[in-house]
Enzyme design. Structure first.
Site, PDB file in Angstrom:
ATOM      1  N   GLY A 237      40.163  40.689  38.483  1.00 54.85           N
ATOM      2  CA  GLY A 237      40.702  40.243  39.768  1.00 54.85           C
ATOM      3  C   GLY A 237      41.772  41.176  40.303  1.00 54.85           C
ATOM      4  O   GLY A 237      42.158  42.153  39.643  1.00 54.85           O
ATOM      5  N   GLY A 238      42.259  40.863  41.491  1.00 56.67           N
ATOM      6  CA  GLY A 238      43.283  41.674  42.141  1.00 56.67           C
ATOM      7  C   GLY A 238      44.522  41.846  41.283  1.00 56.67           C
ATOM      8  O   GLY A 238      45.090  42.936  41.217  1.00 56.67           O
TER       9      GLY A 238
ATOM     10  N   LEU B 191      44.966  39.823  37.935  1.00 60.04           N
ATOM     11  CA  LEU B 191      44.720  39.575  36.514  1.00 60.04           C
ATOM     12  C   LEU B 191      43.253  39.775  36.151  1.00 60.04           C
ATOM     13  O   LEU B 191      42.363  39.443  36.932  1.00 60.04           O
ATOM     14  CB  LEU B 191      45.109  38.125  36.163  1.00 60.04           C
TER      15      LEU B 191
ATOM     16  N   GLU C 244      30.891  37.986  42.486  1.00 63.43           N
ATOM     17  CA  GLU C 244      32.044  37.139  42.136  1.00 63.43           C
ATOM     18  C   GLU C 244      31.864  35.663  42.511  1.00 63.43           C
ATOM     19  O   GLU C 244      32.134  34.778  41.700  1.00 63.43           O
ATOM     20  CB  GLU C 244      33.302  37.712  42.813  1.00 63.43           C
TER      21      GLU C 244
ATOM     22  N   THR D 254      51.316  36.113  47.201  1.00 64.06           N
ATOM     23  CA  THR D 254      52.373  35.752  48.148  1.00 64.06           C
ATOM     24  C   THR D 254      53.496  35.041  47.392  1.00 64.06           C
ATOM     25  O   THR D 254      54.683  35.305  47.615  1.00 64.06           O
ATOM     26  CB  THR D 254      51.813  34.788  49.223  1.00 64.06           C
TER      27      THR D 254
HETATM   28  N1  LIG Z   1      50.766  36.225  33.565  1.00 63.92           N
HETATM   29  C1  LIG Z   1      50.712  36.339  34.878  1.00 63.92           C
HETATM   30  N2  LIG Z   1      51.057  37.489  35.491  1.00 63.92           N
HETATM   31  C2  LIG Z   1      51.002  37.610  36.823  1.00 63.92           C
HETATM   32  N3  LIG Z   1      50.605  36.621  37.639  1.00 63.92           N
HETATM   33  C3  LIG Z   1      50.230  35.442  37.102  1.00 63.92           C
HETATM   34  C4  LIG Z   1      50.264  35.254  35.687  1.00 63.92           C
HETATM   35  N4  LIG Z   1      49.804  34.012  35.436  1.00 63.92           N
HETATM   36  C5  LIG Z   1      49.502  33.453  36.605  1.00 63.92           C
HETATM   37  N5  LIG Z   1      49.754  34.302  37.639  1.00 63.92           N
HETATM   38  C6  LIG Z   1      49.521  33.952  39.059  1.00 63.92           C
HETATM   39  O1  LIG Z   1      48.140  34.025  39.254  1.00 63.92           O
HETATM   40  C7  LIG Z   1      47.841  34.828  40.407  1.00 63.92           C
HETATM   41  C8  LIG Z   1      46.515  35.521  40.210  1.00 63.92           C
HETATM   42  O2  LIG Z   1      45.513  34.551  40.106  1.00 63.92           O
HETATM   43  P1  LIG Z   1      44.009  34.926  39.723  1.00 63.92           P
HETATM   44  O3  LIG Z   1      43.989  35.567  38.391  1.00 63.92           O
HETATM   45  O4  LIG Z   1      43.189  33.701  39.903  1.00 63.92           O
HETATM   46  O5  LIG Z   1      43.725  35.984  40.840  1.00 63.92           O
HETATM   47  P2  LIG Z   1      42.910  37.362  40.788  1.00 63.92           P
HETATM   48  O6  LIG Z   1      41.539  37.067  40.302  1.00 63.92           O
HETATM   49  O7  LIG Z   1      43.702  38.370  40.044  1.00 63.92           O
HETATM   50  O8  LIG Z   1      42.914  37.770  42.339  1.00 63.92           O
HETATM   51  P3  LIG Z   1      41.711  37.729  43.421  1.00 63.92           P
HETATM   52  O9  LIG Z   1      40.741  36.675  42.986  1.00 63.92           O
HETATM   53  O10 LIG Z   1      42.396  37.389  44.712  1.00 63.92           O
HETATM   54  O11 LIG Z   1      41.137  39.100  43.366  1.00 63.92           O
HETATM   55  C9  LIG Z   1      49.048  35.752  40.547  1.00 63.92           C
HETATM   56  O12 LIG Z   1      49.197  36.196  41.869  1.00 63.92           O
HETATM   57  C10 LIG Z   1      50.179  34.865  40.088  1.00 63.92           C
HETATM   58  O13 LIG Z   1      50.647  34.043  41.141  1.00 63.92           O
HETATM   59 MG   LIG Z   2      39.935  36.074  41.223  1.00 66.05          MG
END
Ligand SMILES: Nc1ncnc2c1ncn2[C@@H]1O[C@H](COP(=O)(O)OP(=O)(O)OP(=O)(O)O)[C@@H](O)[C@H]1O
Ligand SMILES: [Mg+2]
Length: 280
Positions: free
Chosen positions: A10-11, A13, A76, A129
């Site tokens: 993901g963006g 994680l 996705e 955000t």
């Molecule tokens: N250990 C962590 N480190 C950083 N952010 C975390 C952590 N745990 C939870 N978060 C939160 O989770 C969010 C990311 O969520 P998620 O992993 O669902 O998104 P993503 O898959 O990375 O992004 P997208 O789907 O938009 O590409 C972060 O922006 C933050 O608010």
């Molecule tokens: Mg995601």
């Protein structure tokens, strides 16, 4: 099935779903700005042969992993919905239809009915955000610290509630609704705010924008349930409360699933598991 894993890059994680030695589904999280860690973890698990890979950073991760294993790219939205369906079933929910709101770095909103699903919209207000505003306003950038501190915070001196405007009068809508997120700052002219209060208020802003939009889509689709997923909700009781309370107030049914941040990785894993069963 231990030779198969699912990855959602993901963006922010990168999530991994795999089957552990006890034959149970297990999870790992890596920061998406350090893919060498993912590569290292895969190298340490030499028995892994097949990888189902999804998420917006798929291409970037592929460049780091090179051709180390057999890797299949999965769309996705397909992977995420498959993961959501699995988690819904596991937790005993029987839904004919529902809105799925994925609160990742940004927020993506989907509609699911029977075997069909499609994207209905989204917003740039999301987990990124939440951490971004928290960092700028308080200097606290660690997600766990943000959520812990926000839990003890109060929004009263920063947000403007309907009751604050309609003082001494009967308000036309519930006085406890937010009239203006952060709207009390300029009125009270109080420049000093505690970190925990700022963090709670940022969570309020993010949660209310996301739930308001989700509720509108739920109404448009005549769907009672809204399933909120994504790592932003992980150990984040405050955000769940903001979203859950507002959704209930608007007569919809909020669903929060355990491990929902791993929905994409779970879906990718399940695709690969089904595939290897078919070919074996
Ligand atoms: N250990 C962590 N480190 C950083 N952010 C975390 C952590 N745990 C939870 N978060 C939160 O989770 C969010 C990311 O969520 P998620 O992993 O669902 O998104 P993503 O898959 O990375 O992004 P997208 O789907 O938009 O590409 C972060 O922006 C933050 O608010
Ligand atoms: Mg995601």
């Amino acid at each position: 099935m231990q030779n198969v894993i699912g990855i959602d890059a993901g963006g922010t994680l990168t999530k991994v779903a795999y089957i552990n030695d006890q034959n149970e589904m297990a999870f790992k999280i890596f920061p998406s700005n350090d893919f060498a860690q993912v590569k290292h973890w895969i190298e340490q698990h030499a028995h892994i042969q097949e990888i189902g890979l999804t998420g917006g950073r798929t291409k970037q991760l592929l460049e780091v992993l090179n051709t180390m294993k057999s890797i299949q790219y999965l769309v996705e939205f397909e992977a995420t919905i498959k993961g959501v369906r699995y988690l819904l079933k596991k937790e005993g929910h029987q839904l004919k239809r529902g809105i799925i709101t994925n609160i990742g770095t940004g927020t993506s909103i989907h509609y699911m009915e029977d075997t069909e699903h499609f994207r209905v919209g989204g917003t740039g207000i999301g987990g990124g955000t939440l951490t971004g505003l928290s960092t700028i306003m308080t200097g606290i950038s660690d997600f766990n610290e943000i959520t812990k501190k926000a839990h003890d915070g109060s929004r009263e001196s920063i947000d403007l509630f309907v009751k604050d405007i309609f003082q001494g009068m009967e308000p036309p809508i519930s006085g406890h609704l937010t009239a203006s997120n952060f709207g009390n700052v300029s009125i009270l002219k109080d420049k000093k705010h505690k970190d925990q209060d700022l963090l709670a208020t940022i969570q309020g802003l993010v949660g209310e924008v996301i739930s308001t939009l989700s509720i509108q889509f739920a109404e448009e689709r005549k769907s009672e349930s809204i399933i909120y997923i994504g790592s932003t909700l992980m150990n984040n009781e405050h955000l769940k409360k903001v979203i859950g309370n507002y959704t209930i107030l608007k007569k919809h049914h909020p669903i929060f699933l355990t491990n929902s941040g791993f929905a994409g990785a779970i879906g990718a894993l399940l695709f690969k598991v089904e595939q290897s069963k078919q070919t074996s």
